[in-house]
Design a protein around this motif. Sequence first.
Motif, PDB file in Angstrom:
ATOM      1  N   ARG A 272     -13.298  -7.695  -0.533  1.00 40.55           N
ATOM      2  CA  ARG A 272     -12.489  -8.559   0.138  1.00 40.55           C
ATOM      3  C   ARG A 272     -11.812  -8.049   1.529  1.00 40.55           C
ATOM      4  O   ARG A 272     -11.536  -8.801   2.298  1.00 40.55           O
ATOM      5  CB  ARG A 272     -11.480  -9.316  -0.744  1.00 40.55           C
ATOM      6  N   THR A 273     -11.534  -7.031   1.288  1.00 37.39           N
ATOM      7  CA  THR A 273     -10.432  -6.401   2.715  1.00 37.39           C
ATOM      8  C   THR A 273     -11.534  -5.183   3.247  1.00 37.39           C
ATOM      9  O   THR A 273     -11.866  -5.292   4.385  1.00 37.39           O
ATOM     10  CB  THR A 273      -9.221  -6.027   2.148  1.00 37.39           C
ATOM     11  N   ALA A 274     -11.409  -3.751   2.483  1.00 31.91           N
ATOM     12  CA  ALA A 274     -11.881  -2.897   3.036  1.00 31.91           C
ATOM     13  C   ALA A 274     -12.401  -1.774   1.882  1.00 31.91           C
ATOM     14  O   ALA A 274     -11.680  -2.003   0.807  1.00 31.91           O
ATOM     15  CB  ALA A 274     -10.912  -1.947   4.119  1.00 31.91           C
ATOM     16  N   THR A 275     -13.424  -1.332   2.128  1.00 30.39           N
ATOM     17  CA  THR A 275     -13.983  -0.290   1.115  1.00 30.39           C
ATOM     18  C   THR A 275     -12.996   0.891   0.917  1.00 30.39           C
ATOM     19  O   THR A 275     -12.090   1.225   1.766  1.00 30.39           O
ATOM     20  CB  THR A 275     -15.084   0.282   1.517  1.00 30.39           C
ATOM     21  N   GLY A 276     -12.927   1.545  -0.187  1.00 30.79           N
ATOM     22  CA  GLY A 276     -11.987   2.567  -0.635  1.00 30.79           C
ATOM     23  C   GLY A 276     -10.876   2.136  -1.735  1.00 30.79           C
ATOM     24  O   GLY A 276     -10.610   2.877  -2.433  1.00 30.79           O
ATOM     25  N   GLY A 277     -10.677   0.875  -1.850  1.00 27.44           N
ATOM     26  CA  GLY A 277      -9.655   0.545  -2.615  1.00 27.44           C
ATOM     27  C   GLY A 277      -8.261   1.306  -2.361  1.00 27.44           C
ATOM     28  O   GLY A 277      -8.159   1.626  -1.640  1.00 27.44           O
ATOM     29  N   GLN A 278      -7.688   1.197  -3.644  1.00 28.48           N
ATOM     30  CA  GLN A 278      -6.222   1.988  -3.354  1.00 28.48           C
ATOM     31  C   GLN A 278      -6.438   3.542  -3.108  1.00 28.48           C
ATOM     32  O   GLN A 278      -5.612   4.209  -2.433  1.00 28.48           O
ATOM     33  CB  GLN A 278      -5.339   1.963  -4.830  1.00 28.48           C
ATOM     34  N   ALA A 279      -7.556   4.125  -3.602  1.00 25.65           N
ATOM     35  CA  ALA A 279      -7.971   5.659  -3.321  1.00 25.65           C
ATOM     36  C   ALA A 279      -8.119   5.687  -1.759  1.00 25.65           C
ATOM     37  O   ALA A 279      -7.771   6.694  -1.429  1.00 25.65           O
ATOM     38  CB  ALA A 279      -9.078   5.952  -4.333  1.00 25.65           C
ATOM     39  N   GLY A 280      -8.818   4.793  -1.186  1.00 23.46           N
ATOM     40  CA  GLY A 280      -9.190   4.833   0.197  1.00 23.46           C
ATOM     41  C   GLY A 280      -7.729   5.117   1.215  1.00 23.46           C
ATOM     42  O   GLY A 280      -8.027   5.293   2.252  1.00 23.46           O
ATOM     43  N   GLN A 281      -6.859   4.625   0.403  1.00 22.02           N
ATOM     44  CA  GLN A 281      -5.480   4.835   1.309  1.00 22.02           C
ATOM     45  C   GLN A 281      -4.782   5.945   0.935  1.00 22.02           C
ATOM     46  O   GLN A 281      -3.514   6.058   1.440  1.00 22.02           O
ATOM     47  CB  GLN A 281      -4.486   3.464   0.880  1.00 22.02           C
ATOM     48  N   SER A 282      -5.235   6.638   0.281  1.00 21.92           N
ATOM     49  CA  SER A 282      -4.524   8.030  -0.230  1.00 21.92           C
ATOM     50  C   SER A 282      -4.666   8.922   0.995  1.00 21.92           C
ATOM     51  O   SER A 282      -5.603   9.298   1.493  1.00 21.92           O
ATOM     52  CB  SER A 282      -5.029   8.540  -1.624  1.00 21.92           C
ATOM     53  N   SER A 283      -3.555   9.416   1.067  1.00 24.23           N
ATOM     54  CA  SER A 283      -3.334  10.645   2.309  1.00 24.23           C
ATOM     55  C   SER A 283      -4.176  11.840   1.785  1.00 24.23           C
ATOM     56  O   SER A 283      -4.792  12.639   2.492  1.00 24.23           O
ATOM     57  CB  SER A 283      -1.823  11.012   2.593  1.00 24.23           C
ATOM     58  N   ARG A 284      -4.211  12.382   0.527  1.00 22.53           N
ATOM     59  CA  ARG A 284      -4.768  13.595  -0.053  1.00 22.53           C
ATOM     60  C   ARG A 284      -4.984  13.400  -1.531  1.00 22.53           C
ATOM     61  O   ARG A 284      -4.057  12.972  -2.452  1.00 22.53           O
ATOM     62  CB  ARG A 284      -3.700  14.545   0.328  1.00 22.53           C
ATOM     63  N   ILE A 285      -6.425  13.355  -1.869  1.00 22.36           N
ATOM     64  CA  ILE A 285      -6.698  13.621  -3.338  1.00 22.36           C
ATOM     65  C   ILE A 285      -6.971  15.269  -3.646  1.00 22.36           C
ATOM     66  O   ILE A 285      -7.872  15.609  -3.106  1.00 22.36           O
ATOM     67  CB  ILE A 285      -7.924  12.695  -3.688  1.00 22.36           C
ATOM     68  N   GLU A 286      -6.165  15.521  -4.510  1.00 16.14           N
ATOM     69  CA  GLU A 286      -6.468  16.971  -4.682  1.00 16.14           C
ATOM     70  C   GLU A 286      -7.212  17.520  -5.978  1.00 16.14           C
ATOM     71  O   GLU A 286      -7.443  18.604  -6.025  1.00 16.14           O
ATOM     72  CB  GLU A 286      -4.999  17.994  -4.394  1.00 16.14           C
ATOM     73  N   ASN A 287      -7.411  16.541  -6.898  1.00 16.24           N
ATOM     74  CA  ASN A 287      -8.068  16.816  -8.240  1.00 16.24           C
ATOM     75  C   ASN A 287      -9.265  16.178  -8.128  1.00 16.24           C
ATOM     76  O   ASN A 287      -9.745  16.111  -9.444  1.00 16.24           O
ATOM     77  CB  ASN A 287      -7.263  16.398  -9.195  1.00 16.24           C
ATOM     78  N   TYR A 288      -9.806  15.894  -7.358  1.00 17.36           N
ATOM     79  CA  TYR A 288     -11.289  15.458  -7.349  1.00 17.36           C
ATOM     80  C   TYR A 288     -12.361  16.764  -7.089  1.00 17.36           C
ATOM     81  O   TYR A 288     -12.041  17.461  -6.223  1.00 17.36           O
ATOM     82  CB  TYR A 288     -11.692  14.365  -5.967  1.00 17.36           C
ATOM     83  N   LEU A 289     -13.487  16.674  -8.119  1.00 17.70           N
ATOM     84  CA  LEU A 289     -14.160  17.700  -8.010  1.00 17.70           C
ATOM     85  C   LEU A 289     -14.966  17.954  -6.865  1.00 17.70           C
ATOM     86  O   LEU A 289     -15.431  17.093  -6.324  1.00 17.70           O
ATOM     87  CB  LEU A 289     -15.378  17.250  -9.305  1.00 17.70           C
ATOM     88  N   GLY A 290     -14.976  19.440  -6.447  1.00 17.45           N
ATOM     89  CA  GLY A 290     -15.808  19.711  -5.490  1.00 17.45           C
ATOM     90  C   GLY A 290     -14.930  20.050  -4.184  1.00 17.45           C
ATOM     91  O   GLY A 290     -15.546  20.273  -3.234  1.00 17.45           O
ATOM     92  N   PHE A 291     -13.659  19.418  -4.087  1.00 16.63           N
ATOM     93  CA  PHE A 291     -12.957  19.629  -2.927  1.00 16.63           C
ATOM     94  C   PHE A 291     -11.691  20.218  -3.291  1.00 16.63           C
ATOM     95  O   PHE A 291     -10.640  19.879  -3.602  1.00 16.63           O
ATOM     96  CB  PHE A 291     -12.580  18.119  -2.585  1.00 16.63           C
TER      97      PHE A 291
END
Length: 565
Positions: free
Chosen positions: A270-289
Motif C-alpha cells: 500500500r505505501t512502501a516496502t519494509g513495513g515498520q521494520a523498514g523505518q527502524s534506524s538500527r536493528i541489532e538482533n538480526y542474525l548475521g549483522f
Amino acid sequence: MTVTAPEGATRTAILTVDDDPGVSRAVARDLRRKYGQEHRIVRAESGQEALEALRQMKLRGDMVAVILADYRMPQMNGIEFLEHAMDVFPSARRVLLTAYADTEAAIDAINVVDLDHYLLKPWDPPEEKLYPVVDELLEAWGESDHRPVPETKIVGHRWSARSSEVREFLARNQVPYRWYSSDEPEGQRLLSAAGVEPDSNGRLRLPVVIPPDGEALIEPADAELATHVGLATTPSKDFYDLIVIGGGPAGLGAAVYGASEGLRTVLVERTATGGQAGQSSRIENYLGFPDGVSGAQLTSRARRQAAKFGAEVLTTRDVIGLEVHGSARSVRFADGSGIDAHTVILATGVSYRRLEAPGVDEMNGRGVFYGSALTEAAACSGQDVFIVGGANSAGQAAVYLARGAKSVTILVRGPSLERSMSYYLIQQISGIANLSVRTCTEVIRAEGGKHLESLTLRDTSTGETETVSAQWLFVFIGARPVTDWLDDAVVRDERGFVVTGPDLAAPGQKIRGWNLDRSPYHLETSVPGVFVAGDVRAESAKRVASAVGEGAMAVMLVHRYLEKL
C-alpha cells in the motif's frame, strides 16, 4: 580535504580518508602516481570531512568510483563512514584499510556495508598489494550502471502534514529527492517556474513535487507520485501463482523465496516496502549483522533480491477484498481492478494505534509523528524529543534520535521496559546521558500554534499532571493488525489477527467453510490456499527474523498446496 585535480575537471573521483596525516598523504601519493591522469584523487583526514566532500561532489553531479577508508578513526570509524557514504554514492566500490588486528572487523563490514575489499596496512609495494585491487574495483565500477540518479524536488511548508508524508513516502521507497521550503528563495523560484500562485486567500497548494520528468505535480496523491518517479503500480499479468499482500519482512521474505523457486510472484504494498521494520534506524538482533543494520538497508537489499529473482513489486495499491472463485484466489483493489492467483500470502503486518489525547490529531505532521519518521531526524537536532511506547521500535528510534537531540524522553504507561523491550536495547538506553525513561506516564494533551510546543503528561500512579516544553513527539503504541479489509473472508481473533492451522478449531470441531479432507497447514487460514506470515498472524513472535522465516515457510506450504491442485 585535498583535491588533486584542476578546477572544472569532470574526471571520476577516488576518495581516501585516514585520520593519520602521514598515512593519508601516502595513500593519496600512491593513488595519484597510478591513477592521477584519469581520476581525481580526493583526500580527507576525518569521516565527517570526507562526507562533506562526497556531498559537495554529489551536488555538482560528479561521480565517485572507489572509496578507501581507514577503520580506526576517532568520532566516526571506517565502517560507520562507509555506511553513510553508501547513502550518497551507493554504487562506489568500498575498501577498508585495516591493521592485522582489525581483520575480524573488516569481515563484519562485509555484512554491514557490502564491503568490496579490505587492505592490510602497510600495502608496500603498491604495485603488488594496492594497484591490482583498485584496478579490479575500477573495472567492476565501470561495468556497472553508475550514472547519476536524477533527483525529485519537493517544495512544501515545513509544518505541513502532507509535505512530511510525501518526503517519508519517497524516502521509504528509496527515491532520491531534495527538499525546498516554500519560504526560501530557491523554493519560491521553483514554485514560480511551476506556475503555482497563491489563491485569493493567500494559500499555496502544497506540496509541489517535480520528478525527473519535469512535470510539476501539485498536491499529488501517492499513486500519481509513484507513477512519475518510476515505481511500478500496475501488474503485468492477470494471473499469478502467488500474490503476497504486504511488503514488510514477512512479505519480502515470501517474495524472495517464491520467485527464486520459480513461482510467478507479485508483491502488493500500500505505501512502501519494509513495513515498520523498514523505518527502524538500527536493528541489532538480526542474525548475521553483529554491528546492526538499518531497516532501510535491510529493506533495500531484500527488495533488490526479490526483483533479481523476477518478483513484481507494486506500490500504492490498496487491497480491499479477498474472494474465492473456484481454484482461483482473487484480490480486489480500491480502484475496482484486481488480480487472481492460485495462492495468496497475507503479510499485511500491524500499524501503530492513534494516540487518543486532545490536540494530538491537530499536531499530526507538525511535530507529532507515528513511527520513526527518519526524514525528520535532522530537524530534531538540539531540541527536546518525546517518544511514546515501550517496544523495540520505540527504543531503536530513541537511541538514534539521541545522537543529535538536546534530550530524548521515552514515556511508558507501564512500570518498566522489561516486559516489552529487548534487554540489549534497555542496556543501550541506560548508557546514553541525554536519554531518559519516564514510567507510569501518559500524554493527555498536545498544544501548539503552527507546530507542537508543549505536552501535558499524567502520572498514572498518582494522577498528578505536568506540562513540559516539547517540539517533537513520536508515537509507537500498540499493534493493530491491518486486517479490517478482510471482513469475514478468513477467521480472525477478537483483536483482528488472522488465525491459522491448528488454532482454527478445537480438536473434533469443524472449521467454518473448510471443505477439504485434510487439516489446514500450519500457516494456512480458514480458506485453503490462503496463508499468513509475520506480525498479522495470531500469536506470532513480532520479530523481524521470525517474520522472514514465516515468509519462507509459507512459500514451502504454498508448494505443498499447489502439488495437490
